[in-house]
Design a protein around this motif. Structure first.
Motif, PDB file in Angstrom:
ATOM      1  N   PHE A   1       0.801  -1.205   0.144  1.00 22.38           N
ATOM      2  CA  PHE A   1      -0.077  -0.047   0.114  1.00 22.38           C
ATOM      3  C   PHE A   1       0.806   1.207  -0.024  1.00 22.38           C
ATOM      4  O   PHE A   1       0.541   2.247  -0.590  1.00 22.38           O
ATOM      5  N   SER A   2       2.024   1.089   0.512  1.00 24.56           N
ATOM      6  CA  SER A   2       2.923   2.281   0.483  1.00 24.56           C
ATOM      7  C   SER A   2       3.433   2.955  -0.775  1.00 24.56           C
ATOM      8  O   SER A   2       3.734   4.006  -0.867  1.00 24.56           O
ATOM      9  N   LEU A   3       3.462   1.918  -1.888  1.00 23.32           N
ATOM     10  CA  LEU A   3       3.643   2.332  -3.229  1.00 23.32           C
ATOM     11  C   LEU A   3       2.510   3.483  -3.917  1.00 23.32           C
ATOM     12  O   LEU A   3       2.867   3.941  -4.848  1.00 23.32           O
ATOM     13  N   SER A   4       1.221   3.337  -3.187  1.00 26.94           N
ATOM     14  CA  SER A   4       0.390   4.335  -3.742  1.00 26.94           C
ATOM     15  C   SER A   4       0.855   5.791  -3.316  1.00 26.94           C
ATOM     16  O   SER A   4       0.137   6.680  -4.333  1.00 26.94           O
ATOM     17  N   SER A   5       1.636   6.034  -2.766  1.00 24.15           N
ATOM     18  CA  SER A   5       1.977   7.356  -2.252  1.00 24.15           C
ATOM     19  C   SER A   5       2.762   8.049  -3.544  1.00 24.15           C
ATOM     20  O   SER A   5       3.092   8.994  -3.418  1.00 24.15           O
ATOM     21  N   ILE A   6       2.917   7.119  -4.554  1.00 28.83           N
ATOM     22  CA  ILE A   6       3.618   7.596  -5.983  1.00 28.83           C
ATOM     23  C   ILE A   6       2.422   8.412  -6.571  1.00 28.83           C
ATOM     24  O   ILE A   6       2.868   9.511  -6.997  1.00 28.83           O
ATOM     25  N   CYS A   7       1.293   8.290  -6.088  1.00 27.26           N
ATOM     26  CA  CYS A   7       0.249   9.129  -6.569  1.00 27.26           C
ATOM     27  C   CYS A   7      -0.083  10.312  -5.979  1.00 27.26           C
ATOM     28  O   CYS A   7      -0.593  10.081  -4.549  1.00 27.26           O
ATOM     29  N   ARG A   8       0.574  11.538  -5.948  1.00 30.07           N
ATOM     30  CA  ARG A   8       0.642  12.435  -5.130  1.00 30.07           C
ATOM     31  C   ARG A   8      -0.803  13.337  -5.133  1.00 30.07           C
ATOM     32  O   ARG A   8      -0.736  14.203  -4.221  1.00 30.07           O
ATOM     33  N   TYR A   9      -1.749  13.310  -6.132  1.00 31.13           N
ATOM     34  CA  TYR A   9      -2.876  14.104  -6.080  1.00 31.13           C
ATOM     35  C   TYR A   9      -4.218  13.493  -5.633  1.00 31.13           C
ATOM     36  O   TYR A   9      -4.976  13.949  -6.285  1.00 31.13           O
ATOM     37  N   VAL A  10      -4.014  12.643  -4.986  1.00 26.38           N
ATOM     38  CA  VAL A  10      -5.142  11.716  -4.575  1.00 26.38           C
ATOM     39  C   VAL A  10      -6.232  12.472  -3.661  1.00 26.38           C
ATOM     40  O   VAL A  10      -6.022  13.227  -2.706  1.00 26.38           O
ATOM     41  N   ARG A  11      -7.454  12.485  -4.241  1.00 21.82           N
ATOM     42  CA  ARG A  11      -8.600  13.364  -3.503  1.00 21.82           C
ATOM     43  C   ARG A  11      -9.703  12.340  -2.907  1.00 21.82           C
ATOM     44  O   ARG A  11     -10.256  12.796  -1.902  1.00 21.82           O
ATOM     45  N   SER A  12      -9.682  11.288  -3.249  1.00 20.31           N
ATOM     46  CA  SER A  12     -10.538  10.262  -3.023  1.00 20.31           C
ATOM     47  C   SER A  12      -9.863   8.588  -2.691  1.00 20.31           C
ATOM     48  O   SER A  12      -9.337   8.331  -3.524  1.00 20.31           O
ATOM     49  N   LEU A  13     -10.216   8.197  -1.333  1.00 17.88           N
ATOM     50  CA  LEU A  13      -9.594   7.105  -1.261  1.00 17.88           C
ATOM     51  C   LEU A  13     -10.489   6.109  -0.858  1.00 17.88           C
ATOM     52  O   LEU A  13     -11.658   6.219   0.385  1.00 17.88           O
ATOM     53  N   SER A  14     -10.744   4.899  -1.399  1.00 17.88           N
ATOM     54  CA  SER A  14     -11.929   3.756  -0.633  1.00 17.88           C
ATOM     55  C   SER A  14     -10.981   2.522  -0.539  1.00 17.88           C
ATOM     56  O   SER A  14     -10.645   1.963  -1.529  1.00 17.88           O
ATOM     57  N   LEU A  15     -11.236   2.103   0.705  1.00 15.25           N
ATOM     58  CA  LEU A  15     -10.876   0.603   1.014  1.00 15.25           C
ATOM     59  C   LEU A  15     -11.753  -0.223   1.543  1.00 15.25           C
ATOM     60  O   LEU A  15     -12.739   0.061   2.497  1.00 15.25           O
ATOM     61  N   GLU A  16     -11.853  -1.491   1.133  1.00 15.69           N
ATOM     62  CA  GLU A  16     -12.878  -2.300   1.388  1.00 15.69           C
ATOM     63  C   GLU A  16     -12.266  -3.876   1.487  1.00 15.69           C
ATOM     64  O   GLU A  16     -11.766  -4.191   0.487  1.00 15.69           O
ATOM     65  N   GLY A  17     -12.278  -4.489   2.577  1.00 15.43           N
ATOM     66  CA  GLY A  17     -12.053  -5.682   2.751  1.00 15.43           C
ATOM     67  C   GLY A  17     -10.411  -6.037   2.422  1.00 15.43           C
ATOM     68  O   GLY A  17      -9.917  -7.066   2.306  1.00 15.43           O
ATOM     69  N   CYS A  18      -9.549  -5.055   2.834  1.00 13.85           N
ATOM     70  CA  CYS A  18      -8.185  -5.130   3.020  1.00 13.85           C
ATOM     71  C   CYS A  18      -7.616  -5.587   4.269  1.00 13.85           C
ATOM     72  O   CYS A  18      -7.305  -4.637   5.115  1.00 13.85           O
ATOM     73  N   SER A  19      -7.721  -6.752   4.604  1.00 11.69           N
ATOM     74  CA  SER A  19      -7.489  -7.073   6.006  1.00 11.69           C
ATOM     75  C   SER A  19      -6.015  -7.258   6.564  1.00 11.69           C
ATOM     76  O   SER A  19      -5.785  -7.082   7.508  1.00 11.69           O
ATOM     77  N   LEU A  20      -5.106  -7.280   5.504  1.00 13.54           N
ATOM     78  CA  LEU A  20      -3.781  -6.957   5.796  1.00 13.54           C
ATOM     79  C   LEU A  20      -3.211  -5.643   6.111  1.00 13.54           C
ATOM     80  O   LEU A  20      -2.041  -5.482   6.664  1.00 13.54           O
ATOM     81  N   LEU A  21      -3.764  -4.728   5.667  1.00 15.98           N
ATOM     82  CA  LEU A  21      -3.287  -3.390   6.113  1.00 15.98           C
ATOM     83  C   LEU A  21      -3.594  -2.780   7.277  1.00 15.98           C
ATOM     84  O   LEU A  21      -4.784  -2.868   7.964  1.00 15.98           O
ATOM     85  N   THR A  22      -2.607  -2.286   8.069  1.00 11.17           N
ATOM     86  CA  THR A  22      -2.637  -1.848   9.586  1.00 11.17           C
ATOM     87  C   THR A  22      -2.889  -0.357   9.601  1.00 11.17           C
ATOM     88  O   THR A  22      -2.730   0.372   8.596  1.00 11.17           O
TER      89      THR A  22
END
Length: 461
Positions: free
Chosen positions: A368-389
């Protein structure tokens, strides 16, 4: 009471001028409406209504009620058929009886896929296998009973498509199995000149040869194979190239169970300049296809669904291009275990504004840390991601200074009691916020102050 009913019947029979009226009688200070008698030759009170008025009444009913109402009489059945816009055909013989234009004259959405499966025998017709919107009868006596499903013969499908072209020239959407010859497909394309959406199941490269005959096609869904149902020759770079040169006005494209590589995707991007939405489901593409996404210069939404891998070998990251107009990146039920391919995807979609992960496997803190490459994110939706702390989630979310919308659902390793004050302050500035990461924490919040949930201490002392 019986004598009173007989008098009322004789009164209705004698007075022909009020046979469509509903009489009202004053009984004990209350107005009571007398219903027409239930006799076989009773007049229809809706006969005085024109078809246009009755159509407006039926159009105001919900679809579930409208189906029952259409069984009242033949007139209502005919009028309800005029309101029907979409239809799924379950029996191919319905087309050959030429009943389609009589029952449903205003159809603009026709699905022929369920009727294209061949039934093994009358004895085995009761055993049906379904997956999503596709279902077919299986041969219970076969060994094994579930295998490659059978379709109707190509000449039978050809004759049916010629009938559809003749009876339904106003179609805007059509779903069929791509087993017909060019004659059947071109007959539909020439007659249904306003067709805008096409769905082809068990598609192959050869089936895409007459695709250029659809002049106004804007939405195309290609299904090469469905695991557990049917396989086929598949769609490779040759078919994608024919598609690209034949459908230059495409706005939405979905490739499900298709093969291909860099050459096919780049051809689509270069020729289909109006393409805004691309969906890739359960793909079997060769390595390096991600690099071809940069040719889709006007692409606004990229959706990956049920992909076991993203790209086996995306190539050097410095050679990857960018999708400058990308707005939404959506991943559903994908295997996100290859760090290199996920990083390549984020590099190509660096300008994305909305990121969505739904029930993706392998999405831990490191991925998930790789998504920080996208610097202009305005909306984030997470569902069923059980490994993410909570720690991995917070490190990325705090880096997005433009974030305005956040949705976290069923991510059990993101805990309420681990949220830092900095992240809490961020929550207070969001325009849209939906927070249900852990069902246990939501339950504890709902039971606070009720003395419940204490191992029975309140009731079983």
């Amino acid at each position: 009471m019986r004598r009173r009913r007989r008098r009322l019947r004789s009164w209705f029979a004698a007075d022909k001028t009020v046979k469509h009226a509903v009489p009202e009688m004053q009984l004990d200070g209350q107005i009571s409406t007398l219903k027409p008698p239930q006799v076989g030759d009773a007049p229809d009170p809706t006969e005085i209504l024109s078809d246009e008025i009755l159509l407006r009444v039926l159009a105001a009913l919900p679809d579930s009620v409208r189906l029952s109402v259409s069984l009242v009489c033949r007139r209502w059945l005919r009028l309800a058929g005029r309101l029907r816009r979409s239809l799924t055909v379950l029996d191919w013989s319905f087309l050959h009886r030429r009943r389609l234009p009589l029952r449903f004259p205003n159809l603009d959405d026709l699905d022929l896929v369920p009727a294209s499966f061949a039934t093994p025998s009358d004895a085995d017709a009761g055993v049906v296998l379904s997956k999503g919107a596709v279902s077919f009868s299986v041969d219970a006596g076969a060994d094994p009973p579930v295998g490659e499903c059978r379709f109707l013969e190509p000449d039978v499908i050809d004759r049916g498509l010629v009938i559809v072209a003749s009876d339904c020239p106003g179609l805007r959407k059509l779903s069929l199995v791509a087993l017909a010859s060019e004659v059947g497909v071109r007959a539909v394309a020439e007659a249904c000149d306003i067709l805008q959406e096409l769905e082809l199941h068990r598609c192959s490269d050869l089936a895409l040869r007459p695709i250029s005959a659809f002049k106004n096609l804007q939405i195309l869904r290609i299904v090469g194979a469905v695991e557990g149902f049917y396989s086929g020759p598949g769609v490779a770079d040759i078919g994608l190239t024919m598609l690209a040169h034949g459908c230059k006005r495409l706005v939405k494209l979905e490739l499900a169970g298709c093969e291909g590589s860099y050459d096919g995707i780049s051809a689509v991007g270069q020729c289909c300049e109006m393409l805004e939405e691309l969906t890739i489901s359960n793909h079997r593409m060769d390595a390096g296809w991600i690099a071809a996404l940069s040719f889709c210069e006007n692409l606004k939404k990229l959706r990956l669904q049920s992909c076991r891998r993203i790209d086996a070998d995306p190539g050097p990251l410095e050679h990857l291009g960018r999708c400058p107009s990308i707005q939404t990146l959506q991943m559903e039920q994908c295997q996100l275990r290859d760090k290199r391919s996920l990083e390549a995807l984020f590099r190509v979609c660096e300008a994305v504004r909305e990121v969505m992960f739904e029930n993706c496997w392998g999405l831990d803190d490191d991925m998930f840390s790789l998504s920080s490459i996208c610097r202009y994110v305005r909306s984030l939706s997470l569902e069923g991601c059980s490994l993410l702390t909570t720690k991995g989630f917070e490190s990325v979310v705090l880096s997005w200074i433009d974030l305005k919308r956040l949705e976290v659902i069923s991510c059990n390793n993101i805990k309420d009691d681990e949220v830092s004050p900095t992240l809490t302050n961020l929550f207070s500035t969001l325009k849209e916020f939906k927070w249900r990461p852990d069902s246990k924490s939501v339950l504890a919040m709902g039971l606070s102050g009720t003395d419940m949930g204490k191992k029975g201490g309140r009731f079983f002392k």
